[in-house]
Design an enzyme around this catalytic site. Structure first.
Site, PDB file in Angstrom:
ATOM      1  N   ASP A   1      67.730  26.181  43.980  1.00 26.60           N
ATOM      2  CA  ASP A   1      66.729  27.082  44.548  1.00 26.60           C
ATOM      3  C   ASP A   1      65.422  26.751  43.842  1.00 26.60           C
ATOM      4  O   ASP A   1      65.237  27.086  42.663  1.00 26.60           O
ATOM      5  CB  ASP A   1      67.126  28.538  44.315  1.00 26.60           C
ATOM      6  CG  ASP A   1      66.114  29.538  44.860  1.00 26.60           C
ATOM      7  OD1 ASP A   1      64.969  29.133  45.167  1.00 26.60           O
ATOM      8  OD2 ASP A   1      66.450  30.733  44.967  1.00 26.60           O
TER       9      ASP A   1
ATOM     10  N   SER B   1      50.790  20.028  54.388  1.00 27.08           N
ATOM     11  CA  SER B   1      50.827  20.203  55.834  1.00 27.08           C
ATOM     12  C   SER B   1      49.420  20.090  56.397  1.00 27.08           C
ATOM     13  O   SER B   1      48.440  20.398  55.716  1.00 27.08           O
ATOM     14  CB  SER B   1      51.394  21.582  56.189  1.00 27.08           C
ATOM     15  OG  SER B   1      51.346  21.807  57.584  1.00 27.08           O
TER      16      SER B   1
ATOM     17  N   TYR C   1      51.399  31.146  55.599  1.00 25.86           N
ATOM     18  CA  TYR C   1      51.959  29.799  55.448  1.00 25.86           C
ATOM     19  C   TYR C   1      50.831  28.786  55.297  1.00 25.86           C
ATOM     20  O   TYR C   1      50.877  27.913  54.423  1.00 25.86           O
ATOM     21  CB  TYR C   1      52.819  29.451  56.662  1.00 25.86           C
ATOM     22  CG  TYR C   1      53.292  28.011  56.675  1.00 25.86           C
ATOM     23  CD1 TYR C   1      54.380  27.613  55.905  1.00 25.86           C
ATOM     24  CD2 TYR C   1      52.636  27.043  57.440  1.00 25.86           C
ATOM     25  CE1 TYR C   1      54.808  26.290  55.897  1.00 25.86           C
ATOM     26  CE2 TYR C   1      53.057  25.722  57.439  1.00 25.86           C
ATOM     27  CZ  TYR C   1      54.143  25.348  56.670  1.00 25.86           C
ATOM     28  OH  TYR C   1      54.560  24.039  56.657  1.00 25.86           O
TER      29      TYR C   1
ATOM     30  N   LYS D   1      50.129  26.113  52.101  1.00 26.31           N
ATOM     31  CA  LYS D   1      50.009  24.662  52.213  1.00 26.31           C
ATOM     32  C   LYS D   1      48.612  24.190  51.806  1.00 26.31           C
ATOM     33  O   LYS D   1      48.442  23.071  51.302  1.00 26.31           O
ATOM     34  CB  LYS D   1      50.359  24.206  53.623  1.00 26.31           C
ATOM     35  CG  LYS D   1      51.847  24.347  53.946  1.00 26.31           C
ATOM     36  CD  LYS D   1      52.725  23.564  52.971  1.00 26.31           C
ATOM     37  CE  LYS D   1      54.176  23.564  53.358  1.00 26.31           C
ATOM     38  NZ  LYS D   1      55.017  22.752  52.450  1.00 26.31           N
TER      39      LYS D   1
END
Length: 249
Positions: free
Chosen positions: A59, A139, A152, A156
């Site tokens: 993890d 990203s 999100y 990124k």
């Protein structure tokens, strides 16, 4: 054999981009620790790759797990030359106020804090070896954000900028750091990114925003990861490397 005799740890490697990066690294001569929270999936990928790979349950949001994964790679292969921080998590595409705090925390723990943990685990080793490579899967969302994915996108953006800052600080140690920035890909998170069922009609709406007319595929990201980890990119550090078919132009 661009990565012959090198050792890599790849997170999120039980499927998608990470699994293909692990496969292509082995094909190029590397030994790979396949790390994923999905222990069974990691074992399946490692089994396909044979003696050149080991599976490690990890993890990435937990420092103890990252330290254990690095220790397992060292115990088996003796060194770590490449760390690929690929594991990722997203909230569903939705209005920003609809994302709860626990989901926000998970996004940042997996996408951002994980890199903090990995850097602490591998940089001392790489300094001792007089060099290394860290690749962070950022990203295009951190470069040209889409509505509905604000938190999100922010995570990124942090990955992309962190990669540049790490590159500057670690350059004197001969440790190169780069961010690979995929456009939306055909992976397990696609439906969450779209915020709607993954149907041909819905895909076409997103594909229409990509000049080259398709989503990214794991092989696209893996090929970039091979190049950036190899000596071919020996003077490349601190870049946001779009693998996107054109929308960030």
């Amino acid at each position: 054999m661009k990565l012959k005799n090198r050792v890599a740890i790849v997170t999120g490697a039980a499927s998608g981009f990470g699994a293909e990066i692990a496969r292509q690294y082995v094909a190029e001569g590397a030994k790979v620790a396949v790390a994923d929270i999905d222990a069974a999936g990691a074992k399946a990928v490692a089994a396909q790759l044979g003696e050149a790979a080991i599976a490690v349950a990890c993890d990435v949001s937990k420092r103890a797990d990252v330290d254990a994964a690095v220790a397992a790679a060292l115990a088996r292969f003796g060194r770590i030359d490449i760390a690929v921080n690929n594991a990722g998590f997203t909230h569903r595409n939705q209005p920003l106020l609809d994302v709860d705090e626990a989901t926000f925390d998970r996004v940042f723990d997996v996408n951002v804090k994980s890199i903090f943990h990995m850097v602490h685990a591998v940089v001392p080793l790489m300094r001792g070896q007089k060099g290394g490579v860290i690749l962070n899967v950022g990203s295009t969302a951190g470069m040209r954000p889409r509505p509905g994915l604000t938190w999100y996108n922010a995570s990124k953006g942090a990955v992309n900028l962190m990669s540049k800052s790490l590159a500057v600080e670690l350059a004197p140690d001969n440790i190169r750091v780069n961010a690979i920035c995929p456009v939306m890909g055909a992976t397990g998170m696609l439906e969450a990114f779209m915020g709607m069922p993954d149907t041909p009609e819905n895909r076409s709406r997103f594909i229409a925003t990509i000049p080259m007319g398709r989503l990214s595929e794991p092989r696209d990201i893996a090929r970039a990861a091979v190049f950036l980890a190899s000596d071919d990119a020996g003077f490349v550090t601190g870049v946001e490397f779009p693998v996107d078919g054109g929308p960030t132009v």
